[in-house]
Each structure stands twice: as C-alpha cells, then as structure tokens.
Design an enzyme around this catalytic site. Structure first.
Site, PDB file in Angstrom:
ATOM      1  N   HIS A  92       0.843  -1.190   0.000  1.00  0.00           N
ATOM      2  CA  HIS A  92       0.000   0.000   0.000  1.00  0.00           C
ATOM      3  C   HIS A  92       0.882   1.246   0.000  1.00  0.00           C
ATOM      4  CE1 HIS A  92       0.412   1.157   4.313  1.00  0.00           C
ATOM      5  NE2 HIS A  92       0.403  -0.129   4.576  1.00  0.00           N
ATOM      6  N   ASP A  94      -0.344   4.422   0.836  1.00  0.00           N
ATOM      7  CA  ASP A  94      -0.828   5.483   1.724  1.00  0.00           C
ATOM      8  C   ASP A  94      -0.164   5.414   3.088  1.00  0.00           C
ATOM      9  OD1 ASP A  94      -2.280   3.045   2.069  1.00  0.00           O
ATOM     10  OD2 ASP A  94      -3.855   4.095   3.154  1.00  0.00           O
ATOM     11  N   ASP A 123       6.071   1.543   7.469  1.00  0.00           N
ATOM     12  CA  ASP A 123       4.727   1.072   7.103  1.00  0.00           C
ATOM     13  C   ASP A 123       4.214   1.827   5.896  1.00  0.00           C
ATOM     14  OD1 ASP A 123       2.199  -0.067   7.159  1.00  0.00           O
ATOM     15  OD2 ASP A 123       1.488   1.138   8.833  1.00  0.00           O
ATOM     16  N   GLU A 157      -5.086   1.306   2.230  1.00  0.00           N
ATOM     17  CA  GLU A 157      -4.993   0.221   3.218  1.00  0.00           C
ATOM     18  C   GLU A 157      -5.233   0.738   4.626  1.00  0.00           C
ATOM     19  OE1 GLU A 157      -3.255  -2.412   6.243  1.00  0.00           O
ATOM     20  OE2 GLU A 157      -2.626  -0.377   5.723  1.00  0.00           O
ATOM     21  N   GLU A 158      -4.742   1.959   4.880  1.00  0.00           N
ATOM     22  CA  GLU A 158      -4.872   2.510   6.232  1.00  0.00           C
ATOM     23  C   GLU A 158      -6.321   2.832   6.594  1.00  0.00           C
ATOM     24  OE1 GLU A 158      -2.608   2.277   8.198  1.00  0.00           O
ATOM     25  OE2 GLU A 158      -0.659   2.508   7.253  1.00  0.00           O
ATOM     26  N   GLU A 186       4.485  -5.981   4.493  1.00  0.00           N
ATOM     27  CA  GLU A 186       4.180  -5.215   5.694  1.00  0.00           C
ATOM     28  C   GLU A 186       5.313  -5.403   6.716  1.00  0.00           C
ATOM     29  OE1 GLU A 186       1.857  -3.134   6.534  1.00  0.00           O
ATOM     30  OE2 GLU A 186       0.019  -3.515   5.400  1.00  0.00           O
TER      31      GLU A 186
END
Length: 427
Positions: A92, A94, A123, A157-158, A186
């Site tokens: 991801h 974001d 992250d 994703e967040e 991740e």
C-alpha cells in the site's frame, strides 16, 4: 542459486536507499488520500524502465474516491521467458497522519546510521522499495525465468483498503487463475512470517437525550450521562469478558492474543467551534452523544456473537435505565484471515529466511487487519502472507524508521523466494 542474486541486491544498496527516500518524500496522507497519482507515476516510470508493463486502475465509486482525491492504484507485470506461476508483491502506498512528537522531517527521508526516517518508512514504503529491488535483481540474474512477477502499489490500506486491494480483487486482479503467490511486505520483522490477522468490527453507538437549558437540566435528558452508563457497562462487563478470551493464532504482541476494544472517538453535545472562535459555549443539555468502537476479535469468536454481545449490553441498559434510548450503526466488519503453514508461499519464504538469515522464522499473526483480508475473502486466493522489513511497533509512531540492512536482507529473502518459485531446478 542465491549468491549471485544476493550480490546483485547488495550492489543496489544505494539505489534502495534513494528509492525509499523518493517514496517517503511523496506525502500520501490518508485520509484524505493525497498524492496517489504522484506515487503511481513514480512507480510507473521506475518499473517501466525495468521492463514491466504497467496498468493504472482508479477505484471509481469506492469509499473515498472523488475527483479531488481519486483512488489511483498501479499494477505492474513482468513476463518471464516461458509459462509459469505468477508471484505478486502488493504494497500500500498510503500513510497515516503525521501526529506530534517528531524530531525529524516526517517527509524528509533522512538517513542516519542504518536507518531511514519518515512517515511510511516502516509502514510500508521500505517494504515496497525492497520488493522492487528484489524483483529487478532477480530479473537481471535470471532473465530466462518461467512465469511472471507483479508489483502493485495500492491505495487506502490505512482506511480499510476498499479503494485499493478490495477494488482490484473485485475486478479479478487476484484471481487464482492469474496470480498464484502473494507476498505483502508489511513491517512484521525480517525474521517472521505473518500468516494472517485478527478480525475487526467497527460500530457507532449514539445515545439519545432531550435538549434543555443548562441551568435546568431536570427539564431535559443528558445524552452524555447515558453514554457514561454505556462506558461504565463496558468497563464492568465487556472488558473483563474480552480479557478472558485467548486465541490459538500466533498474534503479536502478546496482549493482542486476547479480544480487545478501543473507544475510537466520543462526541457529545455542541459541535466544537473553529479555533478562532473566542466566545463562550451556549448553555444546553446535550441531546446526542456518539462513540465509535473498534472491536478486534479472534478466529474463535463468530462475528454475529461479537455484535450481539454489544447489543445485549445496550438492551440491558434500556431495560434498567430510565429514558435510555440508543441507535447502533455498523461501520465495517473484517473476518479473521489465516494462511496454513503448509501453503507453498509459506514454506518457500520459510526456507528463504533460513538461507539468508541462518535461522528458522517465527510464525506470527497481525493484531490489526491488512489487505490479506481482501485477497483471501474477495479474491479467493489463500496462498498469501505478509513478509517485509521493519519493526511492527514503529508503525504510526513519531520518528518512524526502517533499517537499511533489514531492507537488504528482506530483499534477499524475496529474491530467494522468486528463485525457488520461478527458476526450474538445476538452472
């Protein structure tokens, strides 16, 4: 196999650092979902140069998508010399809000000793960069490999992944007929394989009251006091019940092996005024109070029982407390996901970690959900894990960082996994 590839990855160390810095310096804050097109453009240029065919996918109609904040995703595919399986690396793009407490520029990508600092470094832009370096080094080392490699940079994703992996899964991008193995980089530590995650149930609870003058509260009904009763019931009943439940899933850290619930927010009475408002509040009894709960549940807990437990508590208050009234609205639900230890991607990455680090990995599960839920539930692809560089506890924290050595080691593990899956034995 292995040594030549590892050397190619080591030779790309400066490139890995620079790429990670470039990614960090694009502030892809979500919410609201800024600069997705900018980061997709960076990935497009980079991966096209490496021989990947790229596709931009906007998640039109997904939650959060708008003309001001379009949910752009990029999927890049590199075909091998002959047919074979497809290995997909999904990251991801974001990042969450910056928050307070930083001592470095959160979007500067500063390098100090063996660390790169910035919001999203851990992250998971460090993991995205590591997967790109691994794929490029592998292709250079094995240009005649069998199969295909995909790399995706996805949105949201967040905030649940519905403008990213969920949308792609709905469109068939993770159909097991076209993708066979998925690694999500991740930050679960380079010596651990993450098999899945707990479930989540989010809901808004509103207590009702009656507005009246604040000097005569007996003429009204305070919704905030009613919410206080809800919170008290949570403390007296629900939290002790959750603390007594433990899962067999290898969830980390240890405290997340039990059921948990966070009170995400609380709002009661008058809306907060703008920061430049200098007046005093009006004298009113609040007729509404709302909380958002974030309930994380275990594989052993059916989702309907999780929901009903909260409703039963509210109904009990309604029966016992004068004038108590409420509404509850489900915001989202995520079912736990768990990949079997015998799945091909698990055993492959297990052996790769042993080859690179000289030790067997630890199997873990994530306390929070990530995009494996959509690959599993919507895409129907079970052969999926999370594996990547970074310390889990640094995610969303001030002065977030990712280790350069950790990224190199993780890239070697990813590259070694590609060799196992895509290079025929003996070549």
């Amino acid at each position: 196999m292995g040594d030549g590839l590892f050397q190619r990855i080591d030779d790309r160390c400066e490139d890995l650092i620079a790429l990670t810095q470039e990614l960090i310096r694009i502030p892809t804050l979500n919410p609201p979902g800024e600069n997705y097109a900018a980061i997709c453009d960076l990935l497009d240029v980079r991966l096209s140069r490496a021989g990947f065919e790229t596709t931009w996918v906007r998640a039109e109609g997904a939650p959060g998508d708008s003309d001001r904040y379009p949910r752009w995703n990029l999927v890049a595919r590199h075909e091998g010399a002959r047919p074979g399986p497809c290995v997909h690396f999904n990251s991801h793009t974001d990042v969450v809000e910056v928050g307070h407490g930083w001592t470095r520029d959160p979007f500067g990508g500063a390098v100090e000793d063996d660390k790169i600092y910035g919001r999203g470094a851990c992250d998971m832009k460090g993991g995205l960069a590591a997967s790109i370096i691994a794929a490029e080094a592998f292709i250079a080392q094995h240009p005649d490999y069998a199969g295909a490699i995909e790399i995706s940079g996805t949105a949201d994703e967040e905030s649940g992944g519905y403008g990213g992996v969920a949308y792609l899964a709905e469109q068939g991008w993770f159909d097991p007929k076209r993708v066979q193995h998925v690694i999500i980089p991740e930050p679960l530590n380079k010596d651990r394989i993450c098999l899945g995650h707990r479930g989540g149930w989010w809901a808004e609870i509103e207590t009702k009251g009656e507005i009246a003058h604040g000097s005569m509260p007996f003429l009204g009904d305070c919704a905030v006091r009613h919410m206080g009763a809800v919170l008290h019931a949570f403390e007296e009943t629900l939290y002790p019940a959750m603390a007594a439940r433990w899962t067999e899933m290898p969830v980390v850290p240890e405290g997340a092996r039990q059921s948990t619930m966070n009170i995400n927010s609380i709002h009661g009475g008058q809306p907060e005024q703008a920061s430049d408002y200098t007046g005093l509040p009006a004298h009113c009894v609040p007729d509404s109070c709302r909380i958002v709960i974030d309930r994380r549940f275990l594989m052993e807990e059916p989702i309907e029982e999780v929901r009903q437990e909260v409703i039963d508590l509210l109904e009990d208050l309604k029966a016992r407390r004068e004038n108590f009234d409420y509404e509850i609205r489900e915001i989202n639900r995520v079912i736990p996901s768990m990949t079997d230890k015998t799945a091909p991607i698990v055993t492959t990455v297990h052996d790769a970690i042993r080859d690179v680090l000289g030790q067997d990995p630890t199997y873990v599960a994530s306390p929070g959900s990530y995009d494996q839920k959509h690959i599993d539930r919507i895409g129907k692809l079970k052969n999926c894990i999370a594996y990547g560089p970074g310390v889990l506890e640094l995610a969303h924290k001030p002065d977030e960082w990712v280790g350069i050595t950790d990224m190199l080691d993780s890239a070697k593990v990813m590259g070694r996994a590609l060799e196992t899956l895509l290079v025929p034995s003996g070549q």
